[in-house]
Motif scaffolding. Structure first.
Motif, PDB file in Angstrom:
ATOM      1  N   LYS A  40       9.841  11.107  -7.634  1.00  0.00           N
ATOM      2  CA  LYS A  40       9.419  10.383  -6.429  1.00  0.00           C
ATOM      3  C   LYS A  40       9.235   8.904  -6.774  1.00  0.00           C
ATOM      4  O   LYS A  40       8.931   8.568  -7.916  1.00  0.00           O
ATOM      5  N   GLN A  41       9.384   8.090  -5.789  1.00  0.00           N
ATOM      6  CA  GLN A  41       9.119   6.662  -5.959  1.00  0.00           C
ATOM      7  C   GLN A  41       7.996   6.289  -5.004  1.00  0.00           C
ATOM      8  O   GLN A  41       8.230   5.733  -3.929  1.00  0.00           O
ATOM      9  N   GLU A  42       6.792   6.645  -5.417  1.00  0.00           N
ATOM     10  CA  GLU A  42       5.615   6.375  -4.592  1.00  0.00           C
ATOM     11  C   GLU A  42       4.405   6.148  -5.485  1.00  0.00           C
ATOM     12  O   GLU A  42       4.461   6.370  -6.691  1.00  0.00           O
ATOM     13  N   TRP A  43       3.320   5.712  -4.884  1.00  0.00           N
ATOM     14  CA  TRP A  43       2.138   5.325  -5.653  1.00  0.00           C
ATOM     15  C   TRP A  43       1.440   6.515  -6.302  1.00  0.00           C
ATOM     16  O   TRP A  43       0.801   6.360  -7.336  1.00  0.00           O
ATOM     17  N   THR A  44       1.577   7.733  -5.748  1.00  0.00           N
ATOM     18  CA  THR A  44       0.984   8.896  -6.426  1.00  0.00           C
ATOM     19  C   THR A  44       1.687   9.140  -7.760  1.00  0.00           C
ATOM     20  O   THR A  44       1.059   9.556  -8.729  1.00  0.00           O
ATOM     21  N   LEU A  53       8.470   1.462 -13.316  1.00  0.00           N
ATOM     22  CA  LEU A  53       8.024   2.421 -12.313  1.00  0.00           C
ATOM     23  C   LEU A  53       8.510   1.958 -10.947  1.00  0.00           C
ATOM     24  O   LEU A  53       8.858   0.791 -10.769  1.00  0.00           O
ATOM     25  N   SER A  54       8.506   2.858  -9.978  1.00  0.00           N
ATOM     26  CA  SER A  54       8.955   2.510  -8.633  1.00  0.00           C
ATOM     27  C   SER A  54       7.976   3.041  -7.602  1.00  0.00           C
ATOM     28  O   SER A  54       7.482   4.159  -7.722  1.00  0.00           O
ATOM     29  N   ALA A  55       7.716   2.213  -6.604  1.00  0.00           N
ATOM     30  CA  ALA A  55       6.891   2.584  -5.474  1.00  0.00           C
ATOM     31  C   ALA A  55       7.138   1.546  -4.387  1.00  0.00           C
ATOM     32  O   ALA A  55       7.596   0.440  -4.679  1.00  0.00           O
ATOM     33  N   PRO A  56       6.842   1.890  -3.139  1.00  0.00           N
ATOM     34  CA  PRO A  56       7.054   0.921  -2.061  1.00  0.00           C
ATOM     35  C   PRO A  56       6.144  -0.301  -2.205  1.00  0.00           C
ATOM     36  O   PRO A  56       4.966  -0.174  -2.510  1.00  0.00           O
ATOM     37  N   ILE A  57       6.737  -1.476  -2.006  1.00  0.00           N
ATOM     38  CA  ILE A  57       5.992  -2.732  -2.039  1.00  0.00           C
ATOM     39  C   ILE A  57       6.227  -3.423  -0.705  1.00  0.00           C
ATOM     40  O   ILE A  57       7.373  -3.547  -0.285  1.00  0.00           O
ATOM     41  N   PRO A  58       5.193  -3.866  -0.032  1.00  0.00           N
ATOM     42  CA  PRO A  58       3.785  -3.784  -0.417  1.00  0.00           C
ATOM     43  C   PRO A  58       3.246  -2.372  -0.203  1.00  0.00           C
ATOM     44  O   PRO A  58       3.717  -1.632   0.657  1.00  0.00           O
ATOM     45  N   ALA A  59       2.250  -2.023  -1.000  1.00  0.00           N
ATOM     46  CA  ALA A  59       1.606  -0.718  -0.860  1.00  0.00           C
ATOM     47  C   ALA A  59       0.870  -0.671   0.477  1.00  0.00           C
ATOM     48  O   ALA A  59       0.319  -1.679   0.928  1.00  0.00           O
ATOM     49  N   LEU A  60       0.888   0.476   1.100  1.00  0.00           N
ATOM     50  CA  LEU A  60       0.173   0.659   2.370  1.00  0.00           C
ATOM     51  C   LEU A  60      -1.334   0.606   2.140  1.00  0.00           C
ATOM     52  O   LEU A  60      -1.808   0.862   1.028  1.00  0.00           O
ATOM     53  N   GLU A  61      -2.081   0.303   3.196  1.00  0.00           N
ATOM     54  CA  GLU A  61      -3.541   0.208   3.082  1.00  0.00           C
ATOM     55  C   GLU A  61      -4.147   1.505   2.545  1.00  0.00           C
ATOM     56  O   GLU A  61      -5.071   1.465   1.726  1.00  0.00           O
ATOM     57  N   ASP A  62      -3.657   2.655   3.019  1.00  0.00           N
ATOM     58  CA  ASP A  62      -4.175   3.935   2.523  1.00  0.00           C
ATOM     59  C   ASP A  62      -3.895   4.095   1.030  1.00  0.00           C
ATOM     60  O   ASP A  62      -4.734   4.591   0.285  1.00  0.00           O
ATOM     61  N   ASP A  63      -2.706   3.681   0.592  1.00  0.00           N
ATOM     62  CA  ASP A  63      -2.372   3.739  -0.833  1.00  0.00           C
ATOM     63  C   ASP A  63      -3.303   2.838  -1.640  1.00  0.00           C
ATOM     64  O   ASP A  63      -3.784   3.234  -2.703  1.00  0.00           O
ATOM     65  N   ILE A  64      -3.560   1.643  -1.121  1.00  0.00           N
ATOM     66  CA  ILE A  64      -4.448   0.698  -1.810  1.00  0.00           C
ATOM     67  C   ILE A  64      -5.832   1.308  -1.973  1.00  0.00           C
ATOM     68  O   ILE A  64      -6.429   1.241  -3.055  1.00  0.00           O
TER      69      ILE A  64
END
Length: 188
Positions: free
Chosen positions: A111-115, A41-52
């Motif tokens: 998309k490459q994001e936490w959602t 899977l792909s998403a931005p690292i580190p995850a943003l506080e809102d994503d966390i």
């Protein structure tokens, strides 16, 4: 058998040996990197506080739903709506991949994001529900552990996430408690 959704839920780590130490691994960049790599899977690292914050809420709700289903509960319409909403955050495209006669259809995240990651986790959990395997969802009987696992044994009697770790630890604790009770009885 480890699955995407159990691996995600178990990011809420508790020391199985009873030290009382716990760790929210969702906030660790090292865990995020390893988790995404393991499950492709792909998403931005580190995850943003809102994503966390959203990931933690998602994990808590998924953990509670797994607990309810593991105890024989039925999935309510509100739970289905919640899972559907989580899955709707993930868009995929289909691509023909491979070479020559070794072609296969692959699904590529749009998309490459936490959602997108949450959508994949929700879909994996939904697959467990669809297969009627919710009776195999277990929470480790070591109260210090709290690990969620899938009982893949034939007779569905697995009690611990790992027989060599939690299973042995609990066996030793029972043995010591029995010996202590016997000693008290003999001295009493």
């Amino acid at each position: 058998m480890e699955s995407l959704w159990t691996d995600f839920v178990n990011s809420d780590y508790h020391d199985w040996r009873g030290s009382g130490r716990s760790e929210n691994r969702l906030v660790l960049s090292s865990w995020q990197h390893a988790f995404l790599g393991k499950w492709c899977l792909s998403a931005p690292i580190p995850a943003l506080e809102d994503d966390i914050r959203v990931l933690e809420q998602f994990r808590g709700r998924l953990q509670q739903l797994a607990a309810d289903l593991s105890e024989g509960g039925a999935m309510a319409q509100a739970d289905r709506d919640w899972l559907n909403a989580a899955m709707s955050g993930g868009l995929i495209t289909r691509q023909l991949a491979g070479e020559g006669s070794e072609l296969h259809l692959s699904m590529v995240p749009a998309k490459q994001e936490w959602t997108q990651v949450m959508a994949e986790v929700a879909a994996d959990f939904a697959g467990t529900v669809i297969e009627g395997e919710t009776v195999r969802i277990r929470f480790c009987e070591n109260s210090d552990c709290r690990w969620v696992f899938y009982d893949d044994t034939r007779n569905r009697t697995k009690r611990y996430c790992d027989d060599k770790m939690c299973g042995n630890l609990m066996k030793v604790r029972r043995f010591r408690a029995k010996k202590k009770a016997e000693a008290i009885k003999d001295n009493g």
